[in-house]
Design an enzyme around this catalytic site. Sequence first.
Site, PDB file in Angstrom:
ATOM      1  CD  GLU A   1      -1.693  -2.984   1.127  1.00 56.37           C
ATOM      2  OE1 GLU A   1      -1.978  -2.051   0.347  1.00 56.37           O
ATOM      3  OE2 GLU A   1      -1.523  -4.160   0.752  1.00 56.37           O
TER       4      GLU A   1
ATOM      5  CG  HIS B   1       2.633  -4.366  -3.235  1.00 55.85           C
ATOM      6  ND1 HIS B   1       2.856  -3.293  -2.396  1.00 55.85           N
ATOM      7  CD2 HIS B   1       1.289  -4.556  -3.239  1.00 55.85           C
ATOM      8  CE1 HIS B   1       1.701  -2.860  -1.925  1.00 55.85           C
ATOM      9  NE2 HIS B   1       0.739  -3.605  -2.409  1.00 55.85           N
TER      10      HIS B   1
END
Length: 325
Positions: free
Chosen positions: A174, A208
């Site tokens: 990420e 997310h």
Amino acid sequence: MTLIFLSPPFTNLESLILTTSFALLYVGSLYVSKHARLSFVAKVVPPPRDGAERRRHDSERWRDDPDVIRARLIAVTIVSLVSCTIVFGALWQSIGPESIEVTLEATLVRLGFSMPEFSLDALLPHLITPLLFLGPLYALYLDFSSPYPATGSFKDVLFSWQGTRNYVVAPITEEIVFRACVLAVYNLSGASKTKMIMLAPLSFGVAHVHHAWDIFNRYGRTPAAAKRALLTALFQLSYTTLFGSFVSYLFLRTGSIFPPITAHIFCNVMGLPQLGYEVSKFPKQKRFIYLAYMTGVLGFVMKLVPWTNTPYSLYWQPRGQEMTY
């Protein structure tokens, strides 16, 4: 060698397309393979109680299933390599096809992969996040020292596929995609530091939101489950965007991807602070817990700038100097 452009080689539209593609590739990779995709039964029998997670059906594939985790770890690792390759290709096109070695070196520098010489100054950016978490760290020490520590479950997760995902692969990939690649491209379009810190992390937060579908199904597809999924998605969007701004600042200040990675791993290990729970569990140490929290926050505010000061950072030039691209 740091390659500097006299003018931004990318337009705002090109940078937006590239950075959006990074986010879409990362999230999309989680659903490309049938082994990585989640599956849920159409009808839950018996329906779960409101607010309770239902039982997993044998035919379902949930997010924490080991085979799902393994498939997703492979997918995001590939996407991270692809995203770095895209940055390399974009730079190569701007620099010229005859300069492949220069482009490779420039790519590594802009993605923050250059290893600094070990020194106290190089270590300080990695310590700013633990300083902020001084209160939770003190509470964790109290828990380890208590006769009945609650850390056994964490140890079980740490050495599992969930731990590999949460504390190793997810933070590293990420940060490479949403920090190194995204911020490198935004910088090459001439974006200001403020824009990169405040707006670039939005893609990280939005990435997310897809967890809401998982929550909605695990809690029974009821109105209560929909409410939980919505609130969780909004909460995740908020704190991941806020965290993204912080680690974006770390990346720009230091010019290195390693402080953001260690900060991400540390925050995943610690989780969100639970001051109320910690005070109720250790009432005799209440004042010291409060003191540790306040000391950590004040220390973070006071040391954020000096501890992250890194000379010659490509992305953070001294005042009075023009922005480099």
